[in-house]
Motif scaffolding. Structure first.
Motif, mmCIF file in Angstrom:
data_model
loop_
_atom_site.group_PDB
_atom_site.id
_atom_site.type_symbol
_atom_site.label_atom_id
_atom_site.label_comp_id
_atom_site.label_asym_id
_atom_site.label_seq_id
_atom_site.Cartn_x
_atom_site.Cartn_y
_atom_site.Cartn_z
ATOM 1 N N SER A 134 -12.575 -3.568 1.209
ATOM 2 C CA SER A 134 -13.096 -2.851 2.488
ATOM 3 C C SER A 134 -11.907 -1.890 2.843
ATOM 4 N N LEU A 135 -12.309 -0.661 3.122
ATOM 5 C CA LEU A 135 -11.556 0.632 3.357
ATOM 6 C C LEU A 135 -11.289 0.621 4.881
ATOM 7 N N SER A 136 -10.351 1.016 5.261
ATOM 8 C CA SER A 136 -10.136 1.314 6.942
ATOM 9 C C SER A 136 -9.114 2.597 7.031
ATOM 10 N N THR A 137 -9.134 2.980 8.159
ATOM 11 C CA THR A 137 -8.290 4.242 8.524
ATOM 12 C C THR A 137 -7.042 3.816 9.027
ATOM 13 N N ASN A 138 -6.791 2.732 9.330
ATOM 14 C CA ASN A 138 -5.603 2.396 10.192
ATOM 15 C C ASN A 138 -5.159 1.015 9.925
ATOM 16 N N LYS B 176 -8.891 -11.169 -7.704
ATOM 17 C CA LYS B 176 -9.960 -10.555 -8.118
ATOM 18 C C LYS B 176 -11.146 -11.323 -7.396
ATOM 19 N N ALA B 177 -10.791 -12.696 -7.056
ATOM 20 C CA ALA B 177 -11.759 -13.595 -6.679
ATOM 21 C C ALA B 177 -11.995 -13.657 -4.971
ATOM 22 N N TYR B 178 -10.918 -12.588 -4.530
ATOM 23 C CA TYR B 178 -10.914 -12.269 -3.166
ATOM 24 C C TYR B 178 -11.162 -11.045 -2.503
ATOM 25 N N LYS B 179 -11.254 -11.129 -0.922
ATOM 26 C CA LYS B 179 -11.836 -9.677 -0.334
ATOM 27 C C LYS B 179 -10.619 -9.285 0.063
ATOM 28 N N PHE B 180 -10.465 -8.005 0.406
ATOM 29 C CA PHE B 180 -9.291 -7.359 1.048
ATOM 30 C C PHE B 180 -9.698 -6.152 1.613
ATOM 31 N N ALA B 181 -8.879 -5.707 2.611
ATOM 32 C CA ALA B 181 -8.825 -4.798 3.492
ATOM 33 C C ALA B 181 -7.523 -3.824 2.964
ATOM 34 N N ALA B 182 -8.088 -2.464 2.960
ATOM 35 C CA ALA B 182 -6.879 -1.403 2.565
ATOM 36 C C ALA B 182 -7.309 -0.145 3.250
ATOM 37 N N ILE B 183 -6.181 0.569 3.296
ATOM 38 C CA ILE B 183 -6.267 1.880 3.836
ATOM 39 C C ILE B 183 -6.572 2.907 2.907
ATOM 40 N N ILE C 247 -5.013 -8.461 3.793
ATOM 41 C CA ILE C 247 -5.033 -7.017 3.637
ATOM 42 C C ILE C 247 -3.977 -6.553 2.647
ATOM 43 N N SER C 248 -3.964 -5.478 2.188
ATOM 44 C CA SER C 248 -2.919 -4.953 1.156
ATOM 45 C C SER C 248 -1.948 -3.791 1.860
ATOM 46 N N TYR C 249 -0.817 -4.046 2.046
ATOM 47 C CA TYR C 249 -0.121 -3.061 2.911
ATOM 48 C C TYR C 249 1.485 -3.350 2.748
ATOM 49 N N ASN C 250 2.263 -2.476 3.051
ATOM 50 C CA ASN C 250 3.812 -2.643 3.314
ATOM 51 C C ASN C 250 4.016 -3.807 4.108
ATOM 52 N N GLY C 251 4.759 -4.809 3.781
ATOM 53 C CA GLY C 251 4.877 -5.923 4.658
ATOM 54 C C GLY C 251 5.953 -5.554 6.007
ATOM 55 N N ILE C 252 6.943 -4.781 5.631
ATOM 56 C CA ILE C 252 7.860 -4.577 6.736
ATOM 57 C C ILE C 252 7.144 -3.591 7.841
ATOM 58 N N VAL C 253 6.142 -2.777 7.520
ATOM 59 C CA VAL C 253 5.492 -1.835 8.415
ATOM 60 C C VAL C 253 4.328 -2.650 9.119
ATOM 61 N N ALA C 254 3.857 -3.856 8.421
ATOM 62 C CA ALA C 254 2.806 -4.547 8.963
ATOM 63 C C ALA C 254 3.499 -5.346 10.155
ATOM 64 N N GLU D 91 -4.547 0.335 -1.391
ATOM 65 C CA GLU D 91 -5.955 0.481 -2.013
ATOM 66 C C GLU D 91 -5.744 0.633 -3.760
ATOM 67 N N GLN D 92 -4.739 1.758 -4.062
ATOM 68 C CA GLN D 92 -4.855 1.788 -5.475
ATOM 69 C C GLN D 92 -4.134 0.666 -6.210
#
Length: 252
Positions: free
Chosen positions: A161-165, A134-141, A181-188, A147-148
């Motif tokens: 911060s929302l992104s499209t890709n 909660k104390a930090y800022k993140f990017a998500a699609i 960033i919040s994402y699948n690590g394998i994909v990233a 994001e969820q």
């Protein structure tokens, strides 16, 4: 006589054509390698895409890689929920929040979400549980599971911060606009390598296994069609030779 023969032939063929469970279905996916992505030939590729192409064969469908559409996640996710849509979206993480939004065929592959940062930034973060995020800022699609999850963890909307890709998220991380960033690590890491960047640049700060990826069918699609796809998927997954060959193709 010829007209009569043609009419009889069409009458014989019609039931088989109507029985094609893929008829009228729109298959949609996104850039989410190695599971699904745009190949060097410009056509959809990836582990789960190859599985779908094999399912087409098992169902006697004329569909192939050319009939699968690549779209941004946000568009595919929303249109697949529209009433009357004949869309199928993959690879979609099946979660409790999404359970009643779609009909499901799967599972396909494991779904693990990671909070990723650079080593330098990660060293300044203190994250022992999701509560600390909660104390930090993140990017998500937008509309992605990343994001969820941030919302589930209680991260304020102003800190997301929302992104499209994926690459837009990396730019925000590199510029210091976000701490992760919040994402699948394998994909990233796969995308980083594809872009000529060092995958080891990304350091996991927090991770959560979410379940598995599925085909998400619009709720208005007939159950018999969904069941036919599930049967085909089960047959493909039961072919150990095919599955191993497909895994090796993208993961070695």
């Amino acid at each position: 006589m010829r007209k009569l023969f043609t009419a009889c032939l069409l009458a014989m063929i019609a039931p088989f054509a109507a029985a094609d469970p893929t008829a009228g279905i729109n298959y949609i996916t996104e850039e989410f390698p190695p599971y699904n992505f745009k190949g060097e030939d410009g056509k959809p590729s990836g582990i789960n895409t190859d599985v779908l192409a094999e399912m087409f064969k098992r169902m006697g469908s004329a569909n192939n890689y050319d009939t699968i559409k690549l779209q941004p996640w946000v568009r595919g996710y929303r249109t697949t929920q529209e009433a009357g849509s004949m869309n199928v979206l993959y690879s979609t993480t099946r979660t409790e929040e999404r359970e009643n939004l779609f009909k499901w065929v799967g599972p396909l592959s494991d779904s693990i979400n990671e909070i990723l940062s650079t080593a330098e930034i990660a060293a300044t973060m203190k994250v022992n549980s999701s509560e600390d995020l909660k104390a930090y800022k993140f990017a998500a699609i937008k509309d992605d599971i990343g994001e969820q999850l941030l919302k589930k963890y209680g991260v304020p909307a102003g800190n997301i911060s929302l992104s499209t890709n994926f690459y837009a998220m990396i730019k925000k991380l590199d510029s210091g606009k976000v701490q992760g960033i919040s994402y699948n690590g394998i994909v990233a890491r796969w995308l980083m390598k594809k872009d000529g960047q060092d995958p080891s640049k990304l350091t996991p700060v927090f991770s959560e296994k979410l379940g598995q990826h599925y085909f998400a069918f619009n709720k208005d699609i007939d159950d018999s069609i969904v069941e036919a796809h599930q049967k085909a998927l089960d047959e493909v997954k039961g072919d150990q030779g095919f599955m191993q060959k497909t895994q090796d193709k993208y993961l070695k």
